[in-house]
Design an enzyme around this catalytic site. Structure first.
Site, PDB file in Angstrom:
ATOM      1  N   TRP A  30       0.447  -1.827   0.101  1.00  0.00           N
ATOM      2  CA  TRP A  30      -0.392   0.115   0.472  1.00  0.00           C
ATOM      3  C   TRP A  30       1.119   1.440  -0.285  1.00  0.00           C
ATOM      4  O   TRP A  30       1.877   1.332   0.765  1.00  0.00           O
ATOM      5  CB  TRP A  30      -0.942  -0.165   1.051  1.00  0.00           C
ATOM      6  CG  TRP A  30      -2.115   1.558   1.239  1.00  0.00           C
ATOM      7  CD1 TRP A  30      -1.714   2.767   1.533  1.00  0.00           C
ATOM      8  CD2 TRP A  30      -3.272   1.381   0.800  1.00  0.00           C
ATOM      9  NE1 TRP A  30      -2.901   3.216   1.445  1.00  0.00           N
ATOM     10  CE2 TRP A  30      -4.039   2.223   1.212  1.00  0.00           C
ATOM     11  CE3 TRP A  30      -4.411   0.488   0.310  1.00  0.00           C
ATOM     12  CZ2 TRP A  30      -5.383   2.214   0.632  1.00  0.00           C
ATOM     13  CZ3 TRP A  30      -4.709  -0.305   0.119  1.00  0.00           C
ATOM     14  CH2 TRP A  30      -6.210   1.169   0.557  1.00  0.00           C
ATOM     15  N   ASP A  31       0.968   1.927  -1.475  1.00  0.00           N
ATOM     16  CA  ASP A  31       1.954   3.054  -1.155  1.00  0.00           C
ATOM     17  C   ASP A  31       1.189   4.681  -1.672  1.00  0.00           C
ATOM     18  O   ASP A  31       1.874   5.809  -1.204  1.00  0.00           O
ATOM     19  CB  ASP A  31       2.891   2.597  -2.235  1.00  0.00           C
ATOM     20  CG  ASP A  31       2.533   2.425  -3.971  1.00  0.00           C
ATOM     21  OD1 ASP A  31       1.062   2.622  -3.807  1.00  0.00           O
ATOM     22  OD2 ASP A  31       3.084   1.872  -4.720  1.00  0.00           O
ATOM     23  N   CYS A  32      -0.220   4.250  -1.712  1.00  0.00           N
ATOM     24  CA  CYS A  32      -1.183   5.529  -1.044  1.00  0.00           C
ATOM     25  C   CYS A  32      -0.578   6.406  -3.065  1.00  0.00           C
ATOM     26  O   CYS A  32      -1.426   7.088  -2.745  1.00  0.00           O
ATOM     27  CB  CYS A  32      -0.448   6.519  -0.293  1.00  0.00           C
ATOM     28  SG  CYS A  32      -0.524   5.699   1.658  1.00  0.00           S
TER      29      CYS A  32
END
Length: 223
Positions: A30-32
């Site tokens: 989850w790297d946004c």
């Protein structure tokens, strides 16, 4: 339940497999950042395009042209892409896969090892990765808050002011999920409460399936 009855049920809910099973491994991330499938150049034979959000998780109308928050822009990964359990043995969510030909396609995976062995999940690919380290071509990275930022920590630092846990693997326990913003905590707890473990490097088998409405209604795309 007889086999033909099972096929009828599976077909009725739109999850009929459309290919041969692939053996691979599952990971989390989850790297946004704006999903790679939300760029026009990565969309092939796709209806619609993956939804993209602003810094406050509101929808962006210019999703295909908005610059990613990982590059100084205003487009981010929507918090609605978190994994959600449906039953004790089935979950739904979104994924990162290699190859832009997978954008907006859906896959049903079943764990063959790890604490989730025997459990299944239907995911829709909305993001792309380049194979590196333990993550190989054909593996599936499940979009999971607190699951690790991978090679790009800029996105979550820009959207939330920080990242959580290790870049590869993310947070180390359910207790660490309390450090995430409240809107992301449910997706973080999914890993520990439903999958009952780290998920990373666990064996899976998966096949392509027809995308269920509960995923396309979030992403806005199908293939």
């Amino acid at each position: 339940m007889r086999f033909h009855e099972l096929l009828a049920v599976v077909g009725a809910i739109g999850l009929m497999p459309t290919g041969h099973a692939i053996a691979a491994k599952s990971f989390t991330g989850w790297d946004c950042c704006k999903p790679a499938c939300a760029w026009q150049t990565n969309l092939r034979n796709v209806q619609g395009s993956p939804a993209v959000c602003n810094i406050n998780n509101g929808p962006l109308s210019n999703s295909l042209t908005a610059q990613s928050g990982c590059s100084g822009g205003a487009a981010y990964l929507c918090d609605s892409y978190m994994p959600v359990p449906a039953t004790e043995t089935m979950s739904y969510g979104f994924a990162i896969m290699n190859g832009n030909g997978n954008c907006c396609k859906c896959f049903q995976l079943t764990w063959t090892s790890g604490n989730a062995k025997g459990k299944s999940m239907v995911v829709q690919a909305i993001n792309l990765f380049d194979a590196t380290g333990d993550v190989k071509n054909g593996d599936i990275v499940i979009l999971t808050p607190g699951g690790g930022s991978g090679p790009n920590e800029v996105g979550c630092r820009s959207q939330y002011g920080k990242t959580w846990g290790q870049s590869g693997g993310g947070v180390a326990s359910a207790a660490d999920c309390a450090n995430l913003p409240q809107n992301l905590q449910g997706g973080c707890y999914w890993r520990w409460n439903w999958a009952r473990g780290a998920v990373n490097t666990w064996g899976i088998e998966y096949t392509q399936v027809a995308c269920p409405a509960r995923l396309t209604s979030i992403s806005g795309c199908s293939a």
